[in-house]
Enzyme design. Structure first.
Site, PDB file in Angstrom:
ATOM      1  N   HIS A 141       0.813  -1.224   0.000  1.00 21.32           N
ATOM      2  CA  HIS A 141       0.000   0.000   0.000  1.00 21.32           C
ATOM      3  C   HIS A 141       0.843   1.270   0.000  1.00 21.32           C
ATOM      4  O   HIS A 141       0.313   2.370   0.136  1.00 21.32           O
ATOM      5  CB  HIS A 141      -0.926  -0.031   1.232  1.00 21.32           C
ATOM      6  CG  HIS A 141      -2.066   0.920   1.177  1.00 21.32           C
ATOM      7  ND1 HIS A 141      -2.236   1.924   2.111  1.00 21.32           N
ATOM      8  CD2 HIS A 141      -3.105   1.036   0.312  1.00 21.32           C
ATOM      9  CE1 HIS A 141      -3.330   2.601   1.834  1.00 21.32           C
ATOM     10  NE2 HIS A 141      -3.878   2.091   0.740  1.00 21.32           N
ATOM     11  N   LYS A 162       3.175   4.540  -1.057  1.00 23.16           N
ATOM     12  CA  LYS A 162       3.132   5.576  -2.097  1.00 23.16           C
ATOM     13  C   LYS A 162       4.389   6.429  -1.924  1.00 23.16           C
ATOM     14  O   LYS A 162       4.337   7.530  -1.388  1.00 23.16           O
ATOM     15  CB  LYS A 162       1.891   6.481  -1.959  1.00 23.16           C
ATOM     16  CG  LYS A 162       0.546   5.751  -1.954  1.00 23.16           C
ATOM     17  CD  LYS A 162      -0.004   5.666  -0.570  1.00 23.16           C
ATOM     18  CE  LYS A 162      -1.438   5.214  -0.456  1.00 23.16           C
ATOM     19  NZ  LYS A 162      -1.897   4.114  -1.233  1.00 23.16           N
ATOM     20  N   ASP A 182      17.335   9.820  -7.965  1.00 26.60           N
ATOM     21  CA  ASP A 182      18.767  10.144  -7.978  1.00 26.60           C
ATOM     22  C   ASP A 182      19.396  10.119  -6.590  1.00 26.60           C
ATOM     23  O   ASP A 182      20.394  10.816  -6.341  1.00 26.60           O
ATOM     24  CB  ASP A 182      18.992  11.513  -8.630  1.00 26.60           C
ATOM     25  CG  ASP A 182      18.589  11.530 -10.092  1.00 26.60           C
ATOM     26  OD1 ASP A 182      18.623  10.456 -10.728  1.00 26.60           O
ATOM     27  OD2 ASP A 182      18.225  12.603 -10.604  1.00 26.60           O
TER      28      ASP A 182
END
Length: 365
Positions: free
Chosen positions: A113, A115, A120
């Site tokens: 779940h 996000k 870089d």
């Protein structure tokens, strides 16, 4: 209702990305102006990648973001993604896989779940925002990006556990002792702590953080079923701490008859239901003493629930910075006023099973 996006840090262009000089950006959505929805800022984040882009996202379901990943791959960026099994085979992920982008799934009944993304090794994106059309244009969400090598290292370790080591859920080792740092945010040295579920038991830490509130606790929650945390809110309210919050109006497990909603409103805690007619109230936020100099924010991907804490792969970030706390508080006050001008209360009427009821009159004001 009018929904808007709030960009906290001063930006020099329409779609700003955190830089060494401007090291923090905060976004709220949705916006009535689709050129200023959170997806535009995430696309800019992806477009800023020069060498590497690692991301763990529950779902991808928006062509503009898919195109941004494809552009990154085409210009030579090493792109690697982790997603939930249920969303691995959709048409958007299929485009990435066909282009040679590595995408891995967790293959568990619990969900991946998260996000978050790292660009870089110097920039981190996190928040409640799924990479979808509904989260962009309909749902209430928050997202932020940081320019910080130290924070990038924390999220990179978690990404590597999933993508490189193939470990998900309880199989992931905890590195909690390495996840509290001090970094500059908006000109102030700020303590930041990251918690990953399930290995770091985030709800235990959230409980202790709420326990330390001196004046006020504010919450904005999509799915709230964590009994221990609601017990703490009630305890603090009875001790004279101001407690108030917003729940999503449509999620039954949060607002049904056995939910934390009724438990809290029975104790006279002020709660409004976010009646967003086109979407969900998708925030996962606690604010502690947001008007004070030591105020802080707890946010991320984890709903305040047992599944979020004990089963799913999730991330929670705690930001000890009064300016950030005040920005979240301003959004809360805007929504609290926009969604309703009345508070929800609960009255329980108990009837014995053998009793016959001839009729019931219900009156709502």
């Amino acid at each position: 209702c009018l929904f808007s996006l709030f960009l906290f840090a001063a930006a020099t262009n329409a779609y700003a990305v955190a830089t060494e000089k401007n090291n923090f950006e905060l976004y709220f959505g949705p916006s009535a102006d689709h050129t200023k929805t959170i997806d535009n800022f995430f696309v800019a984040f992806v477009d800023s990648a020069k060498e590497t882009l690692d991301g763990a996202f529950y779902e991808l379901r928006l062509q503009s973001i898919t195109d941004a990943f494809l552009r990154a791959k085409k210009r030579g960026v090493k792109v690697r993604l982790v997603t939930d099994t249920d969303n691995y085979g959709n048409e958007f992920m299929a485009q990435l896989i066909k282009a040679g982008i590595e995408v891995k799934q967790e293959n568990r009944s619990a969900i991946m779940h998260n996000k978050f993304a790292i660009v870089d090794s110097i920039k981190v994106w996190t928040g409640s925002f799924n990479l979808t059309d509904t989260c962009s244009y309909n749902n209430n969400n928050n997202a932020m990006n940081f320019y910080s090598k130290e924070l990038s290292q924390i999220y990179q370790r978690e990404f590597d556990k999933m993508f490189v080591d193939g470990k998900f859920g309880p199989s992931k080792p905890s590195d909690l002792d390495k996840q509290k740092i001090e970094i500059p945010i908006l000109g102030k040295k700020s303590e930041v702590e990251v918690l990953f579920a399930p290995q770091d038991d985030p709800n235990d830490h959230i409980y202790e953080l709420l326990k330390g509130a001196k004046k006020e606790i504010i919450f904005m929650q999509f799915a709230f079923t964590a009994n221990g945390i609601s017990d703490m809110l009630i305890e603090k309210s009875k001790a004279g701490i101001k407690v108030a919050g917003i729940f999503d109006s449509k999620l039954y497990r949060s607002t049904g008859p056995y939910s934390e909603f009724f438990k809290l409103t029975n104790e006279d805690i002020k709660i409004i239901l976010a009646d967003n007619p086109t979407g969900k109230f998708h925030h996962k936020i606690f604010l502690v003493d947001p008007s004070e100099e030591d105020g802080f924010v707890i946010t991320g991907s984890e709903n305040s629930s047992s599944n979020g804490d004990k089963a799913n792969d999730e991330n929670v970030i705690v930001i000890h910075n009064s300016k950030v706390a005040q920005a979240y508080f301003a959004e809360f006050k805007r929504l609290f006023g926009d969604f309703a001008n009345a508070y929800a209360t609960c009255v329980n009427v108990y009837v014995k099973p053998e009793e016959k009821i001839s009729g019931v009159n219900l009156v709502f004001n």
